[in-house]
Enzyme design. Structure first.
Site, PDB file in Angstrom:
ATOM      1  N   GLY A  11      -3.962  26.158  28.660  1.00  0.00           N
ATOM      2  CA  GLY A  11      -4.854  25.793  27.555  1.00  0.00           C
ATOM      3  C   GLY A  11      -4.959  26.919  26.557  1.00  0.00           C
ATOM      4  O   GLY A  11      -6.013  27.200  25.988  1.00  0.00           O
ATOM      5  N   GLY A  14      -6.472  26.460  22.853  1.00  0.00           N
ATOM      6  CA  GLY A  14      -7.741  25.778  22.677  1.00  0.00           C
ATOM      7  C   GLY A  14      -8.815  26.737  22.204  1.00  0.00           C
ATOM      8  O   GLY A  14      -8.536  27.895  21.841  1.00  0.00           O
ATOM      9  N   ARG A  38       0.996  22.962  25.466  1.00  0.00           N
ATOM     10  CA  ARG A  38       1.560  21.622  25.643  1.00  0.00           C
ATOM     11  C   ARG A  38       1.974  21.069  24.284  1.00  0.00           C
ATOM     12  O   ARG A  38       3.115  20.771  24.062  1.00  0.00           O
ATOM     13  CB  ARG A  38       0.539  20.694  26.322  1.00  0.00           C
ATOM     14  CG  ARG A  38       1.146  19.411  26.849  1.00  0.00           C
ATOM     15  CD  ARG A  38       0.198  18.710  27.804  1.00  0.00           C
ATOM     16  NE  ARG A  38      -0.991  18.224  27.125  1.00  0.00           N
ATOM     17  CZ  ARG A  38      -1.104  17.013  26.581  1.00  0.00           C
ATOM     18  NH1 ARG A  38      -0.110  16.167  26.657  1.00  0.00           N
ATOM     19  NH2 ARG A  38      -2.215  16.649  25.981  1.00  0.00           N
ATOM     20  N   ASP A  53       3.200  21.079  31.041  1.00  0.00           N
ATOM     21  CA  ASP A  53       1.991  20.336  31.366  1.00  0.00           C
ATOM     22  C   ASP A  53       1.348  20.925  32.621  1.00  0.00           C
ATOM     23  O   ASP A  53       2.027  21.092  33.647  1.00  0.00           O
ATOM     24  CB  ASP A  53       2.381  18.868  31.611  1.00  0.00           C
ATOM     25  CG  ASP A  53       1.173  17.953  31.699  1.00  0.00           C
ATOM     26  OD1 ASP A  53       0.110  18.414  32.166  1.00  0.00           O
ATOM     27  OD2 ASP A  53       1.298  16.784  31.313  1.00  0.00           O
ATOM     28  N   TYR A 142     -16.693  14.221  32.088  1.00  0.00           N
ATOM     29  CA  TYR A 142     -16.455  15.668  31.966  1.00  0.00           C
ATOM     30  C   TYR A 142     -17.314  16.423  32.978  1.00  0.00           C
ATOM     31  O   TYR A 142     -16.821  17.284  33.706  1.00  0.00           O
ATOM     32  CB  TYR A 142     -16.782  16.105  30.530  1.00  0.00           C
ATOM     33  CG  TYR A 142     -16.582  17.570  30.252  1.00  0.00           C
ATOM     34  CD1 TYR A 142     -15.347  18.176  30.437  1.00  0.00           C
ATOM     35  CD2 TYR A 142     -17.629  18.349  29.769  1.00  0.00           C
ATOM     36  CE1 TYR A 142     -15.163  19.526  30.151  1.00  0.00           C
ATOM     37  CE2 TYR A 142     -17.453  19.684  29.473  1.00  0.00           C
ATOM     38  CZ  TYR A 142     -16.219  20.275  29.669  1.00  0.00           C
ATOM     39  OH  TYR A 142     -16.044  21.604  29.385  1.00  0.00           O
TER      40      TYR A 142
END
Length: 317
Positions: A11, A14, A38, A53, A142
């Site tokens: 990630g 992000g 990704r 991934d 989440y």
């Protein structure tokens, strides 16, 4: 720079990764930080990037072997709004992705950081001064993935001795990554609205107080936790982690100070319900005791930083 560390970051581009990776590079050497992307990638990025991934265990294994990884900062995940739109993918990425990382950490003896969230809390959690050990009954997918992840982390530590460490992130406010669709991210979007149009339509009510943190504090706290001696870590689910709490109305007052004439409109959507299920203030005294956590940015300092950096960012687009 020879630190003996080889750090893999999932990630990577992000909200957290965009701000964490430059600090890791500065501290441990650019050649020792391997980023997984990704789709999203910053075209100006000059570090080592691998494309793949995080739900692909064989891919992760190949990177650990190729780069002789010693630590993983596993940041990849779907946030609250995205999790409600696609619960099955949220479970796969957030829980199965973490389980793959923990299995590999067990096999290769790796230290792992994984972020939990205030989303792990729910309507039965106290609204004020949430203690470290409390009711975790979230109502969002989440949140469900975060509680599941916390218990997985603790299980892998107790059962296999995996050195996994975690923080329950509050709403995080940074400027390097494009803001997402999370419940707390109005607090970043509002600055884009102020700078572009001197106006913003907020998807939460004016009094929706939530725990928040400037990303510089979150990055420093994350690295401090990872650098703390293992014997001082007493929590293997996830540490309460706090800095400031404020409502949209309180942030609007800061924006008006920086951008006179700013106009705010409130049009609450489904995220208001998510916000109402979360607490307003967090007791993080265990983190302060165990590894010396202490925030440095208040709401005014955070607003000044976000306004200045986003103004500069938009001027260069």
């Amino acid at each position: 720079m020879h630190t003996g560390k080889k750090i893999l970051v999932t990630g990577a581009f992000g909200l957290v990764g965009s701000e964490l990776i430059p600090v890791l590079m500065e501290r441990f050497g650019k050649e020792n930080i391997i980023s997984i992307a990704r789709k999203t990638i910053d075209p100006t990025f000059t570090g080592i990037v691998e494309h793949g991934d995080v739900t692909d265990s064989a891919f992760l294994r190949s990177l650990i072997e190729k780069h002789q990884i010693t630590e993983i900062y596993h940041l990849a995940g779907l946030l609250s709004a995205g999790g409600e739109k696609d619960p099955a993918t949220a479970w796969d990425v957030n829980v199965n992705g973490l389980r793959h990382v923990l299995e590999l950490a067990r096999e290769f003896n790796l230290r792992v950081f994984w972020p939990s969230s205030i989303a792990a809390f729910g309507p039965s959690t106290p609204k004020q001064d949430v203690p470290q050990h409390t009711s975790l009954e979230p109502t969002s997918m989440y949140g469900v993935t975060k509680v599941s992840g916390e218990l997985l982390c603790q299980y892998y530590n107790h059962r296999y001795g995996v050195d996994v460490r975690s923080l329950r992130f509050p709403g995080l406010n940074g400027w390097k990554a494009a803001p997402g669709d999370g419940t707390t991210e109005y607090a970043i979007h509002i600055f884009y609205g102020a700078i572009r149009n001197n106006a913003y339509t907020c998807f939460l009510k004016p009094d929706a107080t939530l725990p928040m943190m400037y990303l510089d504090d979150a990055v420093r706290g994350t690295i401090d936790l990872m650098e703390a001696p293992a014997e001082s870590i007493t929590v293997r689910t996830s540490y309460n982690f706090s800095a400031i709490s404020f409502s949209p109305a309180e942030l609007v007052a800061q924006v008006e100070r920086l951008s006179p004439g700013f106009k705010i409109t409130y049009e609450p959507d489904f995220r208001q319900k998510i916000a109402e299920s979360w607490p307003q203030t967090i007791d993080d005294s265990v983190a302060r005791r165990d590894w010396g956590w202490k925030p440095t940015f208040g709401i005014a300092e955070m607003a000044n930083e976000l306004y200045a950096h986003i103004t500069e960012k938009l001027a260069n687009e």
